[in-house]
Design an enzyme around this catalytic site. Structure first.
Site, PDB file in Angstrom:
ATOM      1  N   TYR A  42       0.861  -1.191   0.000  1.00  0.00           N
ATOM      2  CA  TYR A  42       0.000   0.000   0.000  1.00  0.00           C
ATOM      3  C   TYR A  42       0.894   1.236   0.000  1.00  0.00           C
ATOM      4  O   TYR A  42       1.504   1.582   1.017  1.00  0.00           O
ATOM      5  CB  TYR A  42      -0.914   0.028   1.214  1.00  0.00           C
ATOM      6  CG  TYR A  42      -2.032  -0.995   1.217  1.00  0.00           C
ATOM      7  CD1 TYR A  42      -2.353  -1.735   0.076  1.00  0.00           C
ATOM      8  CD2 TYR A  42      -2.786  -1.218   2.358  1.00  0.00           C
ATOM      9  CE1 TYR A  42      -3.375  -2.654   0.081  1.00  0.00           C
ATOM     10  CE2 TYR A  42      -3.822  -2.133   2.370  1.00  0.00           C
ATOM     11  CZ  TYR A  42      -4.107  -2.854   1.237  1.00  0.00           C
ATOM     12  OH  TYR A  42      -5.138  -3.775   1.254  1.00  0.00           O
ATOM     13  N   GLY A 200     -18.534  -2.940  -3.925  1.00  0.00           N
ATOM     14  CA  GLY A 200     -18.394  -3.373  -5.305  1.00  0.00           C
ATOM     15  C   GLY A 200     -17.647  -2.341  -6.132  1.00  0.00           C
ATOM     16  O   GLY A 200     -17.019  -1.417  -5.619  1.00  0.00           O
TER      17      GLY A 200
END
Length: 285
Positions: A42, A200
């Protein structure tokens, strides 16, 4: 364990404003976050560095990291598969070093078997048993405290159960419920279900919770945002669900934490449960 934690994947958006990134994490702790999800890839180590600076032992925050992919600066994708046992061990060492700790409390083995994202190719196709062997060795050595799985199939989870799995991270949301059987298996085995991409739409072509008319209708009736409805549905759907929504914005952080207080009546839950589930499969390579 608080049911709403914090995912550090978006912290690198504040790469040039490190002080703001540290302040955001401190605010998360103030709001009740006691588990944070991170990875060495990250921001090429930025997220871990901020976590090391921002969190204190007295905060009591469980830091969960993952292995199975490495940073890929300058590549078409910002990460590359790192599935081989020696790479998993090296990734654990990298996370220990960047977080400045002697033990990683929980490490998720990112298998790349399912969900949107990378797929292993060539020598990166590694048997799960070989990966679990090195993970259990690292646990025996005290370098990790517990083992989780990410992007795993239900067959893979069943194979891994004897190793003692504490959590599963798979792509899962109101509009992408392919893993319902695995969610139930986790409940039966006392394993936390920690959905990533909980709204999503992480990649083009994937369904988005916030584009559903039913979600908008519920949000309007409750005076909240569609994103909050989508996150709250996950908490109501099963008691072993833990959330790790990520953000680089303090106001958005507060909105995410507030979903733990949202309640749905039976009619509202029925409306949301009736939303169609579609496939969440997009392969990148």
């Amino acid at each position: 364990m608080a049911r709403v934690g914090y995912g550090a994947a978006q912290l690198p958006r504040l790469h040039d404003r490190r002080g703001e990134a540290v302040a955001l994490l401190r605010r998360a702790v103030e709001l009740g976050v006691n588990h944070v999800d991170t990875a060495e890839f990250y921001g090429f180590g930025f997220a871990n560095a901020v976590i090391r600076e921002a969190l204190r032992p007295e905060d009591g925050v469980l830091v969960v990291t993952k292995v199975g992919a490495d940073p890929n600066p300058g590549g078409r994708l910002p990460l590359r598969a790192a599935q081989r046992p020696e790479q998993l061990r090296a990734s654990v060492e990298d996370n220990l070093r960047s977080l400045g700790v002697d033990q990683l409390p929980v490490v998720n083995l990112r298998r790349l078997d399912s969900g949107p994202g990378l797929r292993p190719e060539g020598y990166q196709v590694v048997d799960l048993d070989d990966q679990l062997a090195v993970m259990t060795s690292l646990r025996d050595e005290g370098k990790i405290g517990a083992i989780g799985l990410s992007s795993v199939t239900i067959d893979g989870l069943r194979r891994a159960l004897p190793a003692g799995i504490v959590c599963v991270q798979n792509a899962y949301s109101l509009v992408s419920r392919d893993d319902e059987d695995m969610l139930r298996l986790c409940a039966a085995e006392g394993i936390a279900w920690v959905p990533f991409f909980p709204l999503g739409g992480a990649f083009p072509g994937l369904p988005k919770v916030t584009e559903e008319s039913a979600v908008h209708a519920v949000a309007e009736s409750l005076g909240v945002t569609p994103s909050q409805v989508g996150l709250a549905w996950l908490l109501h759907h099963a008691p072993h669900v833990l959330l790790i929504p990520g953000t680089a914005d303090p106001a958005h952080l507060e909105a995410n934490m507030a979903v733990g207080e949202l309640t749905f009546d039976d009619a509202t839950r029925g409306t949301l449960d009736a939303v169609e589930s579609r496939s969440n499969e997009v392969t990148l390579g």
